[in-house]
Design a protein around this motif. Sequence first.
Motif, short mmCIF file in Angstrom:
data_model
loop_
_atom_site.label_atom_id
_atom_site.label_comp_id
_atom_site.label_asym_id
_atom_site.label_seq_id
_atom_site.Cartn_x
_atom_site.Cartn_y
_atom_site.Cartn_z
N LYS B 322 9.21 7.42 -1.69
CA LYS B 322 8.28 7.01 -2.74
C LYS B 322 6.85 7.37 -2.40
N GLY B 323 6.60 7.67 -1.14
CA GLY B 323 5.25 7.99 -0.71
C GLY B 323 5.03 7.53 0.71
N GLU B 324 3.77 7.31 1.03
CA GLU B 324 3.43 7.02 2.43
C GLU B 324 3.55 5.53 2.71
N PHE B 325 4.37 5.20 3.71
CA PHE B 325 4.46 3.82 4.19
C PHE B 325 3.62 3.72 5.45
N GLY B 326 2.66 2.82 5.49
CA GLY B 326 1.83 2.69 6.68
C GLY B 326 1.91 1.27 7.23
N TYR B 327 1.93 1.18 8.56
CA TYR B 327 1.92 -0.12 9.22
C TYR B 327 0.73 -0.18 10.16
N TYR B 328 -0.15 -1.13 9.94
CA TYR B 328 -1.27 -1.33 10.84
C TYR B 328 -0.98 -2.57 11.66
N VAL B 329 -0.74 -2.38 12.94
CA VAL B 329 -0.29 -3.47 13.80
C VAL B 329 -1.40 -3.80 14.80
N VAL B 330 -1.74 -5.08 14.89
CA VAL B 330 -2.74 -5.54 15.87
C VAL B 330 -2.05 -6.49 16.83
N SER B 331 -2.25 -6.24 18.12
CA SER B 331 -1.66 -7.11 19.13
C SER B 331 -2.76 -7.76 19.95
N ASP B 332 -2.57 -9.04 20.29
CA ASP B 332 -3.53 -9.68 21.19
C ASP B 332 -2.92 -9.87 22.58
N MET B 335 3.46 -12.44 22.71
CA MET B 335 4.87 -12.19 22.39
C MET B 335 5.07 -11.88 20.91
N LYS B 336 4.05 -12.19 20.11
CA LYS B 336 4.17 -11.99 18.66
C LYS B 336 3.00 -11.12 18.18
N PRO B 337 3.17 -10.42 17.04
CA PRO B 337 2.04 -9.65 16.53
C PRO B 337 0.91 -10.57 16.10
N TYR B 338 -0.33 -10.11 16.31
CA TYR B 338 -1.47 -10.89 15.84
C TYR B 338 -1.64 -10.70 14.34
N ARG B 339 -1.45 -9.46 13.90
CA ARG B 339 -1.56 -9.17 12.47
C ARG B 339 -0.80 -7.88 12.18
N VAL B 340 -0.06 -7.87 11.09
CA VAL B 340 0.59 -6.65 10.62
C VAL B 340 0.19 -6.46 9.17
N ALA B 341 -0.40 -5.30 8.86
CA ALA B 341 -0.74 -5.01 7.47
C ALA B 341 0.11 -3.84 7.01
N VAL B 342 0.67 -3.98 5.83
CA VAL B 342 1.57 -2.96 5.31
C VAL B 342 0.91 -2.23 4.15
N ARG B 343 0.97 -0.91 4.20
CA ARG B 343 0.47 -0.10 3.09
C ARG B 343 1.70 0.42 2.34
N GLY B 344 1.94 -0.11 1.15
CA GLY B 344 3.10 0.32 0.38
C GLY B 344 2.75 1.41 -0.60
N PRO B 345 3.67 2.33 -0.85
CA PRO B 345 3.36 3.45 -1.75
C PRO B 345 3.29 3.06 -3.22
N SER B 346 3.86 1.92 -3.59
CA SER B 346 3.89 1.57 -5.02
C SER B 346 2.64 0.84 -5.48
N LEU B 347 1.85 0.37 -4.52
CA LEU B 347 0.72 -0.48 -4.91
C LEU B 347 -0.29 0.23 -5.82
N PRO B 348 -0.75 1.45 -5.47
CA PRO B 348 -1.74 2.09 -6.35
C PRO B 348 -1.21 2.37 -7.74
N ALA B 349 0.04 2.84 -7.83
CA ALA B 349 0.59 3.18 -9.15
C ALA B 349 0.90 1.92 -9.95
N GLY B 350 1.49 0.93 -9.25
CA GLY B 350 1.96 -0.25 -9.97
C GLY B 350 0.84 -1.13 -10.47
N LEU B 351 -0.28 -1.21 -9.72
CA LEU B 351 -1.36 -2.10 -10.13
C LEU B 351 -2.51 -1.37 -10.81
N LEU B 352 -2.95 -0.24 -10.22
CA LEU B 352 -4.16 0.40 -10.75
C LEU B 352 -3.85 1.40 -11.86
N LEU B 353 -2.90 2.28 -11.58
CA LEU B 353 -2.61 3.33 -12.57
C LEU B 353 -2.03 2.73 -13.85
#
Lengths: 162, 382
Positions: B322-332, B335-353
């Motif tokens: 469907k497009g580019e899947f991106g994962y931005y992972v921050v670790s401190d 044992m667990k991730p501090y933050r994970v942000a997901v870039r989904g390919p449907s977001l620009p088309a589904g909400l903005l377009l």
Amino acid sequence: MSLGDKSVYSPLTNLKNLFKKPITVKYPKEILKVFPKDGVSPIYRGLHTNDLNKCIGCGMCQRICPFDAIEMKVIGENEQGRAIKKPVVDYGRCSFCGFCVDVCPTNSLKMSRHYIYKVKTVKSMSAKEEVEHIKQKFKLMPDESLGDDIGYNTGKAKKILG
Amino acid sequence: MMDSPSYMLSKIAEKDNLTVYELFFGPNHPGMHGNFGYVLEMIGTEIVKVRPNAGHLHRGFEKLMEQKLWVQNIALVPRICVADPDPNEVAYCTAIEKILRVDIPDRAKFLRTITLEMSRLSSFLMGMGALAAAVGLYTAMNIMTADRDLILDLFEWLTGARVYHMFSIPGGVRNDLADGFVERLYKVLDHLEKRLIEYDKLLFENPIIHKRLKGLGYVSKEDAVKYGLTGPNLRASGNPYDVRVDDPYAAYPYLDVRVITQEGGDALTRAIQIRLEFEETINLIRRALKTMPEGEIRLNLGNLSALKVPKGEAYAKVESSKGEFGYYVVSDGGMKPYRVAVRGPSLPAGLLLAQKHLPKMKIDDVAAWMASLAICPPDIDK
């Protein structure tokens, strides 16, 4: 637009279906005929099976489970008076990821190639009782075994976790 | 045109002074792909205003990932895209490996590539089927769903599960190829290649598709970049961008990936784009199988259930169907991730377009428009 050159009599080929057995099945009765175990992958992640002689009740499976599906249940006491614990898998929560099998230090916990779990309900039960009944029965208790048809297991292979 | 139902409806609306009414397109609409909806303000059958109605998917993936161990999250991430789950696993694992600064064995890279491309095939079949169903060609959808099942069977032999494979873990993959898997895969690929002729006749040369999709949802070359479209949608507007070529990961540096671009930018071009990429994917899997080396499938990272990732952050991107899947992972460093942000390919088309395209569109075209842009709602609601 046509799908190849077919004979004008081609609709008549459907008549052969009159003499065939139906594909649909009466589910609980014909279950084994329809879903032959050979079709299932040899490393299928199905219902769990636990070898109670090997299981030491360490609780690693409970700790790794991402969805909190495994609960350690006390089934008795040993000679020193300590509680013996064995895992109980709740299939309402289990996602069949298989991490509990990867982490098991004695290789006692394995996954079988069975994937159909049926609960018999009693007709006289009220709706509320039935929900509770299914909740209790939809678990793999330590005394149940599906050990004959093993699917996903770490076996002799190199350990993935732990 | 004068006596068509839509014309009559708009006339009645005008006559009775029923100017605008609200229509809930989803989450319980047969043309909607998941737990998502548009609140459409309509006059007759024409859309005036659109309000995306998100929030029906209750999981809250990003927050939930902060409460689980690094390895536990692998059971969670594939659920962000049901039709195409493997890009999520690979992107998440690649991000962790980037922070750990390790390089996984070559065979593991190839195994990941093969699962990614198989997942792409199954997702394309589902996408083409959804497009066919949106314009009423259910025969094509049924055939494609049946063919998708063959790929799911292969996944069962390779990974042990049909839909959520959980195949990649930090450091490599979980299993090696099963006995006889390669032969089975070749057989299925040959079958799918033969089937393409049938798909063409049923779907892509069908006059209904051409009439319904031509000119629908036109995205110009500049707009596609401006709105952040990726994947086949971007390439159908004439932009030659593919993550597999421009920022290669897994085994793609060793494989010769052909980027297909088309000029056009409307729904019909996007449909044909998927069909062309489907053919290319089949060839890519064959090339990957031929060049796959022997060796280890996993790097020993110690006890993964007690994995501690050092302090740091990384972004990993993967080209999904469907497009580019991106994962931005921050670790401190825990044992667990501090933050994970997901870039989904449907977001620009589904909400903005959607805000740009849907107004002035007829209600009948909304489902086809969504299917042509491959909008998969869980990316929006992560």
